[in-house]
Write a protein that holds these residues in place. Structure first.
Motif, PDB file in Angstrom:
ATOM      1  N   GLN A 271      49.664   2.351 -94.512  1.00  0.00           N
ATOM      2  CA  GLN A 271      48.542   2.139 -95.056  1.00  0.00           C
ATOM      3  C   GLN A 271      48.525   2.436 -96.860  1.00  0.00           C
ATOM      4  N   ARG A 273      47.749   4.254-100.127  1.00  0.00           N
ATOM      5  CA  ARG A 273      46.823   5.198-100.482  1.00  0.00           C
ATOM      6  C   ARG A 273      47.032   5.654-102.023  1.00  0.00           C
ATOM      7  N   GLY A 295      44.219  -0.501 -95.840  1.00  0.00           N
ATOM      8  CA  GLY A 295      43.809   0.305 -96.787  1.00  0.00           C
ATOM      9  C   GLY A 295      42.794  -0.531 -97.763  1.00  0.00           C
ATOM     10  N   SER A 301      38.215   1.138 -93.565  1.00  0.00           N
ATOM     11  CA  SER A 301      39.400   2.455 -93.728  1.00  0.00           C
ATOM     12  C   SER A 301      38.506   3.681 -93.297  1.00  0.00           C
ATOM     13  N   GLU A 344      43.442   9.323-100.211  1.00  0.00           N
ATOM     14  CA  GLU A 344      42.523   8.408 -99.510  1.00  0.00           C
ATOM     15  C   GLU A 344      42.991   7.008 -99.620  1.00  0.00           C
ATOM     16  N   ALA A 345      42.739   6.095 -98.700  1.00  0.00           N
ATOM     17  CA  ALA A 345      42.910   4.701 -98.634  1.00  0.00           C
ATOM     18  C   ALA A 345      42.402   4.078-100.216  1.00  0.00           C
ATOM     19  N   SER A 349      39.125   5.189-102.295  1.00  0.00           N
ATOM     20  CA  SER A 349      39.583   6.064-103.565  1.00  0.00           C
ATOM     21  C   SER A 349      38.579   5.174-104.716  1.00  0.00           C
TER      22      SER A 349
END
Length: 423
Positions: A271, A273, A295, A301, A344-345, A349
């Motif tokens: 994914q 990030r 993501g 997500s 974070e994805a 984010s």
């Protein structure tokens, strides 16, 4: 501030060396010598005994210093840290003995470990009954914020005088325009030797968070955490990762078999990030869900409680954090660290950056497999929870040090065993 006999370093050193080392070594010597003093003295001069005693003393003092240092970090229960700290220190000692093939005495080491643990728990029990640190609050400015702290005793001052005050710390809003009487009171308190704290300093120390208002008020100094420590941390990350590979690879193989047996689909989940310095990377995890996504979708997500996309095997992997094991390869590639803010994805984010001021600042350090927010808060999803998580992340960045990393490692063990914060 005088903290009494039981809080002094001198008392702790004497107690540990006498009750934790001298007494068990002497008793072991008497037993080995058939309760004859001459035989016990002869036994104590053997190289194996001497090596063991020297190592035990070093381990006792090292664990003492670590545990004393841990007391100054928020949210750390020293009693719960005693066993893992002593185990780690003695584990290193035994590894050194084995590596250099030195002579040693199992009985001496075993007796001293037991005695040191008993002494440490006894000292902690005695201290828990002693009067803790009191905060007396100057009732002006924004200092009243700390009145709601759960883990501290906070009392409100009624008059600007030191008369009748017990042994305590004074807390005030040092940036406020205080009444001249309170200004004189703070000056007198400082001159008398009492600690005087700014309320933000106390709030951060007791909560483990940093308040998020204006970046210039957060106290980050140059806004760049210790570069030297980050470089050392990177070397340590690589060394630990390489050392753990022989253990991690077989674990990954077993998990892979379980995933293939449970559901169809790939074993590894990738994914996008947001990572170090705002660079996007692909995080690697063991697949724990039926649906796969990269993501980019914010709604997909977010993992909800009892999410029906999670597989049976996936739920176990999440609870035990085994799904994070492939991220050792992210660490080797320099994209992650063992400890740091969770990445974070990309979609999440971007959303958080639009909603929360200064969110992007958390990317100033490498993201980690575990972190200060994870051991304190667990999994979060909505913006309000993310704001609190950001306070934990900023506290970690501001106080970046190997001491804080040690605390996170110790608390991560508890998190893994309890399944805290998993979804």
């Amino acid at each position: 501030m005088r903290r009494g006999l039981f809080h002094s370093l001198r008392f702790e050193v004497v107690a540990i060396l006498v009750a934790g080392v001298f007494v068990p070594v002497a008793l072991t010597g008497l037993i080995e010598g058939g309760w004859q003093v001459e035989a016990a003295v002869a036994w104590s001069s053997r190289p194996a005994v001497v090596n063991s005693v020297i190592g035990v003393v070093l381990c006792a003092l090292t664990s003492l210093l670590i545990l004393r240092r841990l007391r100054f970090f928020p949210g750390v229960a020293v009693a719960r840290s005693i066993l893992p700290v002593v185990a780690i220190v003695f584990g290193v000692f035994i590894a050194v003995i084995a590596g250099f093939r030195l002579e040693y005495s199992n009985r001496v080491i075993g007796a001293c470990i037991t005695a040191i643990l008993a002494t440490r728990f006894a000292i902690t029990a005695v201290r828990s009954r002693a009067k803790g640190l009191l905060y007396y609050l100057v009732p002006e400015g924004r200092a009243k914020l700390i009145k709601d702290l759960r883990g501290a005793t906070v009392l409100l001052l009624s008059d600007p005088t030191l008369k009748g005050l017990p042994d305590c710390a004074i807390v005030a809003d040092l940036t406020a325009d205080l009444n001249p009487d309170w200004e004189r009171f703070l000056a007198e308190a400082a001159i008398s030797g009492r600690p005087v704290y700014h309320f933000k300093q106390v709030w951060e120390a007791e909560t483990g968070k940093v308040q998020i208002e204006h970046l210039s008020e957060n106290g980050f100094g140059a806004l760049v955490p210790s570069i030297a420590y980050q470089k050392v941390k990177r070397v340590v990350d690589l060394m630990i990762s390489m050392a753990c590979l022989p253990v991690i690879v077989p674990l990954l193989a077993m998990c892979a078999v379980a995933i293939i047996w449970d559901t169809d689909g790939p074993v590894i989940f990738r994914q996008r990030r947001m990572g170090f310095r705002g660079n996007v990377f692909h995080v690697l995890k063991l697949r724990t869900m039926i649906d796969r996504h990269d993501g980019e979708s914010r709604d997909i997500s977010i993992t909800q409680s009892d999410d029906d996309r999670i597989t049976k095997v996936g739920r176990f992997l999440r609870r035990t954090r085994l799904d994070e094991l492939p991220q050792v390869f992210n660490i080797l590639r320099g994209e992650m660290s063992w400890i740091g803010p969770r990445p974070e994805a990309v979609s999440l984010s971007s959303w958080y950056e639009n909603e929360i001021p200064f969110y992007r600042y958390r990317h100033i350090v490498r993201p980690g497999i575990t972190g200060w927010a994870q051991v304190n808060q667990g999994h979060v999803a909505d913006v309000e929870q993310v704001t609190e998580k950001l306070q934990y992340d900023f506290y970690y960045i501001k106080n970046l040090s190997y001491w804080l990393d040690i605390i996170i490692v110790l608390r991560t063990v508890k998190v893994v065993l309890s399944g805290f914060g998993s979804k």
